[in-house]
Motif scaffolding. Sequence first.
Motif, mmCIF file in Angstrom:
data_model
loop_
_atom_site.group_PDB
_atom_site.id
_atom_site.type_symbol
_atom_site.label_atom_id
_atom_site.label_comp_id
_atom_site.label_asym_id
_atom_site.label_seq_id
_atom_site.Cartn_x
_atom_site.Cartn_y
_atom_site.Cartn_z
ATOM 1 N N UNK A 67 -16.883 -15.679 26.002
ATOM 2 C CA UNK A 67 -17.961 -15.505 25.398
ATOM 3 C C UNK A 67 -18.425 -14.650 25.782
ATOM 4 N N UNK A 68 -18.930 -13.523 25.254
ATOM 5 C CA UNK A 68 -19.565 -12.682 26.456
ATOM 6 C C UNK A 68 -20.804 -12.354 25.326
ATOM 7 N N UNK A 69 -22.469 -12.378 25.887
ATOM 8 C CA UNK A 69 -23.954 -11.876 25.779
ATOM 9 C C UNK A 69 -24.094 -11.115 26.437
ATOM 10 N N UNK A 70 -25.246 -10.002 25.903
ATOM 11 C CA UNK A 70 -25.103 -9.305 26.238
ATOM 12 C C UNK A 70 -27.141 -9.428 26.892
ATOM 13 N N UNK A 71 -27.138 -8.998 28.057
ATOM 14 C CA UNK A 71 -28.866 -9.374 28.113
ATOM 15 C C UNK A 71 -29.241 -8.285 29.138
ATOM 16 N N UNK A 72 -29.386 -7.455 28.393
ATOM 17 C CA UNK A 72 -29.956 -6.100 29.454
ATOM 18 C C UNK A 72 -28.566 -4.907 29.670
ATOM 19 N N UNK A 73 -28.901 -5.280 31.123
ATOM 20 C CA UNK A 73 -27.978 -4.549 32.212
ATOM 21 C C UNK A 73 -26.712 -5.521 32.933
ATOM 22 N N UNK A 74 -27.087 -6.522 31.872
ATOM 23 C CA UNK A 74 -26.341 -8.261 32.517
ATOM 24 C C UNK A 74 -25.576 -9.039 31.285
ATOM 25 N N UNK A 75 -23.957 -9.068 31.727
ATOM 26 C CA UNK A 75 -23.621 -9.470 30.703
ATOM 27 C C UNK A 75 -22.854 -11.602 31.029
ATOM 28 N N UNK A 89 -10.262 -35.840 34.142
ATOM 29 C CA UNK A 89 -10.820 -35.968 33.211
ATOM 30 C C UNK A 89 -12.023 -35.748 33.199
ATOM 31 N N UNK A 90 -12.315 -34.985 33.797
ATOM 32 C CA UNK A 90 -13.684 -33.906 33.511
ATOM 33 C C UNK A 90 -13.666 -32.774 32.838
ATOM 34 N N UNK A 91 -14.308 -31.904 31.951
ATOM 35 C CA UNK A 91 -14.068 -31.141 31.200
ATOM 36 C C UNK A 91 -15.004 -29.942 31.931
ATOM 37 N N UNK A 92 -15.142 -28.858 32.177
ATOM 38 C CA UNK A 92 -16.372 -27.915 32.575
ATOM 39 C C UNK A 92 -15.764 -26.536 32.144
ATOM 40 N N UNK A 93 -16.906 -25.806 31.541
ATOM 41 C CA UNK A 93 -16.921 -24.030 31.387
ATOM 42 C C UNK A 93 -17.327 -23.518 33.083
ATOM 43 N N UNK A 94 -17.101 -22.545 33.296
ATOM 44 C CA UNK A 94 -16.875 -21.668 33.533
ATOM 45 C C UNK A 94 -17.658 -20.136 33.597
ATOM 46 N N UNK A 95 -19.044 -20.139 33.765
ATOM 47 C CA UNK A 95 -20.167 -19.239 33.413
ATOM 48 C C UNK A 95 -20.000 -17.771 34.398
ATOM 49 N N UNK A 96 -19.707 -16.939 34.267
ATOM 50 C CA UNK A 96 -20.327 -15.401 34.691
ATOM 51 C C UNK A 96 -21.089 -14.855 34.504
ATOM 52 N N UNK A 97 -21.878 -13.877 35.301
ATOM 53 C CA UNK A 97 -22.677 -13.560 35.444
ATOM 54 C C UNK A 97 -22.338 -11.626 36.099
ATOM 55 N N UNK A 98 -22.377 -10.682 35.166
ATOM 56 C CA UNK A 98 -22.033 -9.708 35.679
ATOM 57 C C UNK A 98 -23.054 -8.290 35.263
ATOM 58 N N UNK A 99 -22.395 -7.116 36.248
ATOM 59 C CA UNK A 99 -23.550 -6.193 35.726
ATOM 60 C C UNK A 99 -22.890 -5.390 34.877
ATOM 61 N N UNK A 102 -21.984 -1.475 37.177
ATOM 62 C CA UNK A 102 -21.003 -1.257 37.829
ATOM 63 C C UNK A 102 -20.214 -2.049 37.792
ATOM 64 N N UNK A 103 -20.289 -3.582 37.161
ATOM 65 C CA UNK A 103 -18.583 -4.472 36.664
ATOM 66 C C UNK A 103 -18.986 -5.292 38.354
ATOM 67 N N UNK A 104 -19.708 -5.193 39.370
ATOM 68 C CA UNK A 104 -20.369 -6.377 40.127
ATOM 69 C C UNK A 104 -20.426 -7.876 39.847
ATOM 70 N N UNK A 105 -20.020 -8.810 40.227
ATOM 71 C CA UNK A 105 -19.805 -10.417 39.695
ATOM 72 C C UNK A 105 -21.010 -10.703 40.492
ATOM 73 N N UNK A 106 -22.353 -10.743 39.103
ATOM 74 C CA UNK A 106 -23.659 -11.284 40.238
ATOM 75 C C UNK A 106 -23.466 -13.031 40.368
#
Length: 112
Positions: A67-75, A89-99, A102-106
Amino acid sequence: MKVSGRVAIFAAALSAATIFGAQSFAQINAEHAKVAPDEKAAIALAEKASLPLIGGEDKLAIARPFRATGHGDIWLVISQPVPDPKAPAHKRSVVVQLSAMTGEILDVSTAD
């Protein structure tokens, strides 16, 4: 005559600008175009960045849909919860912030 003289001056100025390296409008717009202009592009970049935390490409299907949500110039892109490669046994979500520009991974992190 006056109009044709103006057109000739404009044409000469335009060709001089081209010769001396002035940028066209298309070049200027291309420089300012967003690398991740929409949700689909942001998710594609985030999927690649999240592979090490998910456990590789074979686990990518489990993490979808992102799922992606835009926050100004940040996804902000979040995966579905996936089993932790070190503690299944433990589950987790991966959270990625990017510009979006530029597409840069923040930032890449996990959330329980």
